[in-house]
Write a protein that holds these residues in place. Structure first.
Motif, short mmCIF file in Angstrom:
data_model
loop_
_atom_site.label_atom_id
_atom_site.label_comp_id
_atom_site.label_asym_id
_atom_site.label_seq_id
_atom_site.Cartn_x
_atom_site.Cartn_y
_atom_site.Cartn_z
N GLU A 161 10.36 0.67 -0.38
CA GLU A 161 9.07 -0.04 -0.60
C GLU A 161 9.02 -1.52 -0.01
N ALA A 162 10.06 -2.20 -0.09
CA ALA A 162 9.83 -3.68 0.27
C ALA A 162 10.39 -3.89 1.80
N GLU A 163 10.98 -2.83 2.31
CA GLU A 163 11.27 -2.93 3.70
C GLU A 163 9.96 -2.82 4.74
N THR A 164 9.53 -1.56 4.12
CA THR A 164 8.04 -0.94 4.77
C THR A 164 7.02 -2.10 4.62
N ALA A 165 6.96 -2.80 3.30
CA ALA A 165 5.82 -3.86 3.28
C ALA A 165 6.22 -4.77 4.25
N ALA A 166 7.49 -5.41 4.57
CA ALA A 166 7.78 -6.41 5.52
C ALA A 166 7.77 -5.94 6.97
N GLU A 167 7.92 -4.88 7.20
CA GLU A 167 7.62 -4.27 8.55
C GLU A 167 5.85 -4.28 9.19
N ILE A 168 5.21 -3.64 7.94
CA ILE A 168 4.01 -3.70 8.10
C ILE A 168 3.24 -5.07 8.39
N ALA A 169 3.64 -6.08 7.43
CA ALA A 169 3.26 -7.52 7.58
C ALA A 169 3.53 -7.92 9.13
N LYS A 216 -5.16 -21.86 3.85
CA LYS A 216 -5.52 -23.18 4.25
C LYS A 216 -4.38 -23.72 4.96
N LYS A 217 -3.16 -23.21 5.03
CA LYS A 217 -2.22 -23.56 6.07
C LYS A 217 -2.32 -23.10 7.31
N GLY A 218 -3.15 -21.75 7.54
CA GLY A 218 -3.05 -20.96 8.48
C GLY A 218 -2.35 -19.85 8.63
N VAL A 219 -1.89 -19.45 7.57
CA VAL A 219 -0.99 -18.26 7.41
C VAL A 219 -2.04 -17.09 7.80
N LYS A 220 -1.54 -16.25 8.75
CA LYS A 220 -2.46 -14.93 8.84
C LYS A 220 -2.13 -13.79 8.42
N VAL A 221 -1.01 -13.50 7.84
CA VAL A 221 -0.69 -12.32 6.79
C VAL A 221 -0.04 -12.76 5.57
N LYS A 241 -5.00 -10.92 7.36
CA LYS A 241 -4.49 -9.50 6.76
C LYS A 241 -3.80 -9.85 5.40
N VAL A 242 -4.07 -9.06 4.31
CA VAL A 242 -3.52 -8.92 3.16
C VAL A 242 -2.95 -7.60 2.98
N VAL A 243 -1.60 -7.54 2.70
CA VAL A 243 -0.99 -6.27 2.20
C VAL A 243 -0.75 -6.17 1.01
N ALA A 244 -1.53 -5.25 0.47
CA ALA A 244 -1.27 -5.14 -1.08
C ALA A 244 0.03 -4.44 -1.25
N TYR A 245 0.71 -4.99 -2.05
CA TYR A 245 2.09 -4.53 -2.31
C TYR A 245 2.40 -4.08 -4.00
N ASP A 246 2.73 -2.99 -4.20
CA ASP A 246 3.16 -2.51 -5.51
C ASP A 246 1.87 -2.32 -6.29
N ARG A 247 0.85 -3.29 -6.36
CA ARG A 247 -0.37 -3.00 -6.96
C ARG A 247 -1.47 -3.22 -6.14
N LEU A 248 -2.53 -2.38 -5.99
CA LEU A 248 -3.44 -2.41 -5.05
C LEU A 248 -4.49 -3.27 -5.30
N ALA A 249 -4.71 -4.51 -4.68
CA ALA A 249 -5.59 -5.61 -5.09
C ALA A 249 -7.16 -4.96 -4.53
N GLU A 250 -8.09 -5.62 -5.02
CA GLU A 250 -9.34 -5.21 -4.79
C GLU A 250 -9.67 -6.21 -3.54
N GLY A 251 -10.89 -5.51 -2.84
CA GLY A 251 -11.34 -6.35 -1.58
C GLY A 251 -10.61 -5.88 -0.26
N ASP A 252 -11.06 -6.45 0.54
CA ASP A 252 -10.78 -6.06 1.98
C ASP A 252 -9.35 -6.09 2.50
N VAL A 253 -8.45 -5.52 1.89
CA VAL A 253 -7.15 -5.35 2.18
C VAL A 253 -6.81 -4.50 3.42
#
Length: 359
Positions: A282-290, A92-97, A121-133
């Motif tokens: 793991e954390a740094e890669t997720a951050a850079e992908i985001a 709702k705030k308009g966050v895109k990632v 865009k959703v980056v599933a982190y540590d656990r794979l969320a269902e849906g269009d990640v």
């Protein structure tokens, strides 16, 4: 909820886990919506890693990549409804990632799909969320389960073939838990005499694991099992407490996460091994992908594998390797990498640490 992963790893990032970074301010950092905001939603705070490592490392890495970027952080404290509200508020705030470590991967599907239709865009982190990640960053979870199984076999040694094992598996709402269980069974089945009891523990609850272990001991006696597989260190703490209460010693117990209390149990001899997953890569890669997704850049250089959830295949992924930690190799793993300080590790265990050359 198990993710089927097709690994094409070309080499794990050899970034060691340094000492914890300085705190990153308030839990909910001041952010502005839009092009410079990245959401970060973590599932709980019972596991020490989330607040001490994941949150801080992700926030620090994003800051180093983008001075103007803001991280909008929330922790769901294991409440699915709370995480849903947090996720929807970010959209709702308009966050895109949004970097999302879901409390319940299946429950997240409707939020993820709805957000994706709005360009989030959703980056599933540590656990794979269902849906269009859009991407997934984690570890090879079946391999972790196999490592845990190997840890149990190594602890049992020559007695493995005649040994009975109790298995306390992870939460049924966590998509990683079936992968750990599958990997462990691949190693244990046919190598131990029998898995005499097996239970999925909701919310990875240490208290529930303690109760299940205590009930099993009451029903079958101290001779009714020879080792206990615990899917993580938190549950292993409950299991160890149940064994101590029953006066049972020298029964191998394995865990996962290399948390300080578990490492102390390794030193004390009440836990046989844990699984060390370096959080920093793991954390740094997720951050850079985001960040790359936020700026419309390619994430291909950071995703050398793919993963499938129930609704989408070929999700760009990076899956890191883990390793077994035992009392014998603690010095060359978690201590060497700064994941634990020796003074904290050895508090009240000076003699035991000295015998392990941990001084």
């Amino acid at each position: 909820m198990n993710a089927i992963m097709r690994r094409a790893l070309t080499g794990a990032m050899a970034i060691s886990l340094a000492a914890p970074l300085a705190a990153c301010g308030n839990d909910h950092q001041d952010t502005g919506a839009g092009k410079d905001s990245i959401g970060l939603l973590l599932p709980e705070s019972k596991a020490a890693r989330y607040e001490k490592f994941d949150r801080r490392i992700i926030s620090s890495r994003i800051a180093s990549l983008c001075l103007e970027c803001k991280v909008d952080y929330h922790n769901a404290e294991q409440q699915v409804d709370a995480q849903k509200s947090q996720f929807e508020a970010l959209v709702k705030k308009g966050v895109k990632v949004i970097i999302l470590d879901p409390v319940d991967a299946q429950a997240a599907k409707s939020w993820v799909d709805s957000a994706a239709k709005k360009g989030v865009k959703v980056v599933a982190y540590d656990r794979l969320a269902e849906g269009d990640v859009a991407a997934y960053v984690s570890y090879d979870n079946e391999k972790i389960g196999r490592l845990q199984g190997k840890g149990i076999l190594a602890a049992l040694g020559s007695q493995a073939a005649t040994s009975d094992v109790v298995m306390m598996n992870g939460s049924p709402t966590d998509p990683n838990a079936p992968s750990y269980k599958k990997g462990a069974h691949e190693v244990l089945d046919g190598k131990v005499r029998k898995v005499v009891f097996e239970k999925d523990i909701p919310d990875w609850s240490a208290a529930a694991a303690k109760k299940e272990m205590g009930d099993f001991i009451d029903a079958h006696g101290p001779e009714g099992f020879d080792a206990v597989y615990s899917a993580n260190d938190g549950m292993a703490s409950g299991i160890a407490a149940a064994l101590k209460s029953a006066g049972i010693k020298n029964v191998p117990v394995g865990g996962q996460d290399a948390e300080l209390p578990a490492l102390q149990r390794l030193v004390a001899g009440t836990q046989s091994f844990t699984i060390y997953k370096e959080v920093r890569p793991e954390a740094e890669t997720a951050a850079e992908i985001a960040f790359r997704l936020l700026r419309g850049k390619s994430i291909k250089p950071l995703t050398s594998a793919t993963a499938d959830n129930k609704s989408k295949s070929g999700i760009p992924a990076q899956l890191f390797k883990a390793q077994i930690v035992t009392p014998k190799n603690m010095k060359d793993t978690v201590v060497r990498d700064g994941a634990v300080r020796i003074d904290l590790l050895c508090a009240g265990l000076a003699a035991e640490c000295k015998s392990l050359d941990l001084e």
